[in-house]
Design a protein around this motif. Structure first.
Motif, PDB file in Angstrom:
ATOM      1  N   THR A 118       0.313  -1.296  -0.287  1.00  0.00           N
ATOM      2  CA  THR A 118       0.206  -0.337  -0.012  1.00  0.00           C
ATOM      3  C   THR A 118       0.617   1.831   0.208  1.00  0.00           C
ATOM      4  OG1 THR A 118      -1.335  -1.321   1.533  1.00  0.00           O
ATOM      5  CG2 THR A 118      -1.946   1.131   1.161  1.00  0.00           C
ATOM      6  N   ASN A 119       2.045   1.373   1.038  1.00  0.00           N
ATOM      7  CA  ASN A 119       3.068   2.474   0.631  1.00  0.00           C
ATOM      8  C   ASN A 119       3.113   2.332  -0.258  1.00  0.00           C
ATOM      9  OD1 ASN A 119       4.217   0.341   1.099  1.00  0.00           O
ATOM     10  ND2 ASN A 119       5.942   1.446   2.105  1.00  0.00           N
ATOM     11  N   ILE A 122       0.568   4.361  -2.812  1.00  0.00           N
ATOM     12  CA  ILE A 122       0.014   5.621  -2.104  1.00  0.00           C
ATOM     13  C   ILE A 122       1.987   6.387  -3.319  1.00  0.00           C
ATOM     14  CG2 ILE A 122      -0.094   7.559  -0.270  1.00  0.00           C
ATOM     15  CD1 ILE A 122      -1.882   5.015   1.013  1.00  0.00           C
ATOM     16  N   TRP A 128      -3.024  10.958  -0.309  1.00  0.00           N
ATOM     17  CA  TRP A 128      -3.397   9.631   0.235  1.00  0.00           C
ATOM     18  C   TRP A 128      -4.900   9.678  -0.403  1.00  0.00           C
ATOM     19  CZ3 TRP A 128      -0.731   8.371   3.441  1.00  0.00           C
ATOM     20  CH2 TRP A 128       0.171   8.928   4.750  1.00  0.00           C
ATOM     21  N   SER A 133      -5.759   3.515   3.132  1.00  0.00           N
ATOM     22  CA  SER A 133      -4.768   4.562   2.873  1.00  0.00           C
ATOM     23  C   SER A 133      -3.867   4.657   4.299  1.00  0.00           C
ATOM     24  CB  SER A 133      -4.665   6.508   2.721  1.00  0.00           C
ATOM     25  OG  SER A 133      -5.458   6.905   3.594  1.00  0.00           O
ATOM     26  N   TRP A 136      -0.694   1.950   5.311  1.00  0.00           N
ATOM     27  CA  TRP A 136       0.659   2.192   4.361  1.00  0.00           C
ATOM     28  C   TRP A 136       1.585   1.533   5.760  1.00  0.00           C
ATOM     29  CZ3 TRP A 136       4.946   5.215   6.369  1.00  0.00           C
ATOM     30  CH2 TRP A 136       3.824   6.350   6.918  1.00  0.00           C
ATOM     31  N   THR A 190       6.527   8.435   2.569  1.00  0.00           N
ATOM     32  CA  THR A 190       5.731   6.340   3.025  1.00  0.00           C
ATOM     33  C   THR A 190       6.563   5.465   2.516  1.00  0.00           C
ATOM     34  OG1 THR A 190       4.255   6.982   0.657  1.00  0.00           O
ATOM     35  CG2 THR A 190       3.410   7.749   2.419  1.00  0.00           C
TER      36      THR A 190
END
Length: 378
Positions: A118-119, A122, A128, A133, A136, A190
């Motif tokens: 996920t990070n 993003i 975001w 989100s 992350w 992130t």
């Protein structure tokens, strides 16, 4: 400061405070959350705690592992089995539920979430806007723990301090390079490398504890003052307005802010691990706060999902402020408590089937260096 059996209790209290900070950031007064930077405060405290606790567990397992029995390869397998039982069941159940109710964007981005990337998603978009989100941070931790246990268990002990200091330095360096290269706050924050100073400072504390020495108060005060000076400098730049454009001030803020917080939290975690006395100790050992820390994983996972479900039922939440925070916090707390009692804790109890080592002391020469047995299995 006093040694006490409540040391882990106080760490749970810190984890509870971190969870409250994150929920308030996303569902409280946005101006106040921004002024206090509560989102970053909560996340960095989570990271320092995680680095401290997980590294401490690994070092203790390494010390006790029997080179003629389980060995460090067995410790590594046990670590991942136990991590799986604690983290994956809730994560994937919630992910499946979000996909089934067709939460916006979840199905389209499901492979990123399933793979704990996920990070990266993003960071690639620099935004975001992803509906999950907040996952992350979970992705960062799982990526870190793909490699970190192998390093702690198999790298010669004399190299570990150098490695930990190096990864601490990588954190601000990563944020600085990404800030200059991308001029994007989200991308700079992130990346896994950008979080290594927080995780690494927790690991450094665990290494010092594993040595068996009492905490060095001069060292801890050094961490505190360094963190306060850095945080004060960042705050001055931030509130002066210099850091609002993508110039030098903005890069300074992104580079140093998380390091400043992490240094202060390293001091805080170390003293809480020993056991605060007085008012601080009473607060961190306050049973409701400790329980909040116990269920904080569920609170973190659920707190951004429940408001969506609320709105999808045509019920209206206040836009922001204390009323929204209290409603969301109460609902999240209830769901997280039920999740812990009925789902997470029963699975978590299965970790006992995956011990790190056999009977204490079996086959271990007390004259051997605490970290030496696992080096022989590398």
């Amino acid at each position: 400061m006093a040694k006490s059996s409540s040391r882990m209790t106080q760490l749970d209290g810190l984890r509870g405070l971190a969870a409250l900070a994150v929920v308030f950031t996303h569902n409280g007064n946005p101006a106040l959350a921004w002024a206090l930077d509560l989102g970053a405060v909560g996340v960095k405290l989570f990271f320092v705690l995680s680095g401290f606790l997980i590294t401490g567990i690994l070092l203790e397992a390494r010390r006790k592992a029997d080179p003629e029995g389980l060995g460090c390869r067995g410790v590594l397998l046990a670590f991942y089995a136990r991590r799986f039982l604690r983290i994956f069941p809730l994560y994937y159940l919630v992910l499946l539920a979000c996909a089934m109710v067709d939460m916006p964007g979840v199905r389209a981005n499901l492979p990123w979430h399933v793979a704990y990337l996920t990070n990266f998603h993003i960071g690639r978009d620099g935004d975001w806007g992803l509906s999950l989100s907040h996952f992350w941070t979970l992705a960062v931790e799982e990526q870190f723990y793909l490699l970190w246990p192998t390093i702690v268990l198999f790298v010669p002990a004399r190299w570990l301090s150098t490695i930990v200091v190096s990864i601490i330095l990588i954190g601000p360096l990563s944020r600085a390079c990404l800030a200059v290269a991308t001029t994007n706050l989200v991308t700079s924050m992130t990346a896994t490398t950008s979080c290594l100073d927080s995780l690494g400072l927790g690991a450094l504390l665990a290494m010092r504890n594993a040595s068996g020495r009492r905490p060095n108060l001069v060292f801890l005060r050094g961490l505190l003052w360094a963190g306060l000076i850095i945080s004060g400098t960042v705050a001055a730049v931030r509130f002066s307005g210099v850091g609002r454009s993508h110039g030098t001030g903005w890069v300074i803020i992104l580079t140093l802010k998380d390091l400043g917080y992490s240094l202060v939290f390293a001091w805080l975690v170390s003293l809480a691990a020993e056991g605060f006395t007085g008012v601080s100790g009473l607060l961190l050992a306050w049973r409701p706060l400790v329980y909040t820390g116990t269920i904080s994983y569920g609170i973190y996972v659920y707190h951004e999902i429940l408001p969506y479900l609320w709105h999808s039922r045509t019920w209206t939440l206040p836009g922001d402020g204390a009323s929204r925070f209290l409603i969301v916090m109460a609902a999240t707390y209830l769901v997280a408590a039920l999740s812990w009692a009925l789902y997470e804790r029963p699975l978590n109890n299965l970790k006992d089937r995956f011990p790190y080592f056999g009977p204490a002391g079996r086959g271990r020469d007390p004259r051997v260096s605490p970290l030496q047995p696992c080096e022989s299995s590398s």
